[in-house]
Scaffold this active site. Structure first.
Site, short mmCIF file in Angstrom:
data_model
loop_
_atom_site.label_atom_id
_atom_site.label_comp_id
_atom_site.label_asym_id
_atom_site.label_seq_id
_atom_site.Cartn_x
_atom_site.Cartn_y
_atom_site.Cartn_z
N ASP A 16 12.97 2.42 -6.01
CA ASP A 16 12.16 3.53 -5.52
C ASP A 16 12.67 3.85 -4.12
OD1 ASP A 16 10.26 5.21 -4.39
OD2 ASP A 16 8.60 4.31 -5.50
N PHE A 24 4.38 0.36 -3.63
CA PHE A 24 3.45 1.48 -3.59
C PHE A 24 2.53 1.43 -4.83
CE2 PHE A 24 2.39 6.03 -3.72
CZ PHE A 24 2.19 6.30 -2.38
N ARG A 64 0.45 3.61 10.99
CA ARG A 64 1.86 3.81 10.65
C ARG A 64 2.43 4.92 11.51
NH1 ARG A 64 3.72 4.82 4.58
NH2 ARG A 64 2.50 6.66 5.04
N TYR A 87 9.27 15.09 -0.59
CA TYR A 87 8.40 15.76 0.42
C TYR A 87 8.25 14.91 1.68
CZ TYR A 87 4.94 12.95 -2.17
OH TYR A 87 4.28 11.93 -2.81
N LYS A 88 8.92 13.76 1.74
CA LYS A 88 8.87 12.92 2.94
C LYS A 88 10.05 13.29 3.84
CE LYS A 88 6.08 9.64 0.49
NZ LYS A 88 6.03 8.57 -0.50
C1 LIG Z 1 5.25 8.53 -1.60
C2 LIG Z 1 5.63 7.53 -2.60
C3 LIG Z 1 5.43 7.79 -3.96
C4 LIG Z 1 4.76 9.07 -4.36
O1 LIG Z 1 4.65 9.35 -5.70
P1 LIG Z 1 4.17 10.81 -6.13
O2 LIG Z 1 4.27 10.83 -7.58
O3 LIG Z 1 5.03 11.79 -5.41
O4 LIG Z 1 2.76 10.98 -5.65
C5 LIG Z 1 5.85 6.83 -4.87
N1 LIG Z 1 6.43 5.67 -4.44
C6 LIG Z 1 6.62 5.41 -3.13
C7 LIG Z 1 7.27 4.13 -2.69
C8 LIG Z 1 6.21 6.33 -2.18
O5 LIG Z 1 6.39 6.07 -0.88
#
Ligand SMILES: *Cc1c(COP(=O)(O)O)cnc(C)c1O
Length: 409
Positions: A209, A132, A383, A234-235
């Site tokens: 992560d 990410f 997706r 939040y996912k």
């Molecule tokens: C959604 C996501 C993030 C999000 O980071 P935020 O600080 O909440 O914006 C980070 N890493 C991965 C792999 C994600 O899918």
């Protein structure tokens, strides 16, 4: 024209819903008027109905009536209490190893910075090109700050990083390996215990992560001997936009690691307002400033639901949903030139499926207008996120029919 395959796929969706032991839990989530298919629960999970009542109760109760006294009564311990609950229900983590804190990005930074500081003299960090953006960006910052270099593994578009890939990049100069357990684009599920063992054999530390894994895929952080892990809530944890993320730290590392954002709330005695920072005992030391108590409320509700259902049942439905998407795509979308960009093997697939087609960038906004909500990931990926507790097979079928229609297939 309705073909035999169409009838079968529609009927199969209904059959799968009829035998789905988790089907009734869909009613626990807020209804979105006009939404035909919500296929983006992997970016923002739907709210639970119970969340509205809980927030209202909190405003009148702990906040409105308890006022400042609620810090003493419960809020001071809430990041660790809820962290323990998350550890037990979702992460495979014993008590005292998980804390709810800042955003995912900030907690990843804290974990990565603490890990490289614990491996002085080692000048390299390993991550991958499919990780990410925030993960790669914050590592670039850490590397620039300390004069380290970054090795980028390059997994295939429909796969992810393997144990062999990581072993090929390891060496005595590697301090840290930071990878996603489930890749945000391909949904590839990494071999967490295998890669963790390889990293340890080279004397480095690993940060996982878990953003696209937590709440969708069973995890066993203690048993897998993971060092550090961070994830989003939040996912698949339905915490709401900007909900605070979580951080796990193995018990064996807790006294050794020093996180870089030394704030009063992570200090040994916050209300002494002393001269020098001394880290608090246990997981509290990972906190920095005042913890986001309001943002934790929705997470607690979702954890209660996940606890009642069990992560194995969640995983089973997730695999059935992703398998159905692939079955549909093979039969009805592949002839229009759509390519599968996620693993076919369910054992190494998370809870979303990415489909590639050059027209998707233009089509996704049109699908959204029709109440079909997937998301788009560059360069040409649609997706399909499948949040197991809030998604039905009939909904997935309706969404994919709209995709097919939009492609003119
Ligand atoms: C959604 C996501 C993030 C999000 O980071 P935020 O600080 O909440 O914006 C980070 N890493 C991965 C792999 C994600 O899918």
């Amino acid at each position: 024209m309705t073909s035999r395959v169409d009838v079968d796929l529609a009927a199969r969706a209904l059959d799968l819903d009829a035998v789905d032991p988790l089907a009734a839990h869909r009613d626990a989530f807020v209804d979105a008027p006009g939404v035909v298919a919500y296929l983006d629960g992997n970016s923002l999970g739907r709210p639970l109905r119970a969340t509205a009542a809980r927030l209202q109760e909190f405003v009148a109760g702990e906040w409105g009536s308890g006022l400042i006294r609620s810090w003493e009564r419960s809020w001071m311990d809430e990041p660790m209490r809820l962290g323990d609950e998350l550890g037990r229900v979702v992460l495979g983590a014993g008590e005292g190893r998980t804390v709810i804190g800042d955003s995912t990005t900030v907690l990843l930074y804290k974990a990565a910075r603490a890990a490289v500081a614990a491996r002085p003299g080692r000048g390299r960090i390993v991550t991958d090109t499919a990780n990410f953006p925030t993960d790669r960006f914050l590592l670039q910052g850490v590397a620039a700050e300390l004069g380290l270099t970054i090795t980028l593994l390059e997994p295939p578009a429909d796969g992810g990083v393997t144990v062999a890939d990581v072993e090929g990049a390891l060496g005595e100069d590697v301090a840290l390996v930071l990878l996603s357990a489930v890749a945000f684009r391909s949904a590839h599920l990494a071999d967490v215990p295998g890669i963790t063992a390889a990293v340890h054999a080279a004397g480095a530390l690993v940060v996982w992560d878990l953003s696209h894994a937590a709440g969708a895929v069973p995890l066993a952080l203690d048993a897998d001997d993971v060092d550090l892990a961070v994830g989003c809530s939040y996912k698949y944890l339905n915490g709401g936009p900007g909900a605070p993320a979580f951080l796990y730290c193995a018990e064996r590392l807790q006294d050794e690691l020093r996180q870089p954002v030394q704030g009063w709330m992570g200090s040994a005695e916050p209300f002494v307002m002393g001269e020098r920072y001394e880290p608090a005992a246990g997981m509290r030391r990972w906190l920095s400033g005042t913890p986001p108590i309001v943002g934790m409320l929705p997470i607690a509700g979702m954890l209660a639901l996940l606890d009642s259902v069990g992560m194995d049942a969640v995983r089973a439905k997730s695999q059935a949903l992703t398998a159905y998407v692939i079955e549909y795509a093979d039969a009805r979308l592949a002839p229009a030139g759509v390519r599968l960009a996620s693993p076919r093997d369910p054992a190494v697939r998370g809870s979303h499926v990415t489909l590639d087609h050059p027209d998707f960038e233009a089509l996704v906004p049109r699908l959204q207008e029709r109440g079909v909500i997937p998301d788009f990931r560059r360069p040409d990926g649609l997706r399909v996120g499948l949040s197991p507790l809030s998604t039905s097979f009939a909904e997935v079928h309706a969404g994919l029919e709209a995709v097919r229609d939009a492609l003119g297939a």
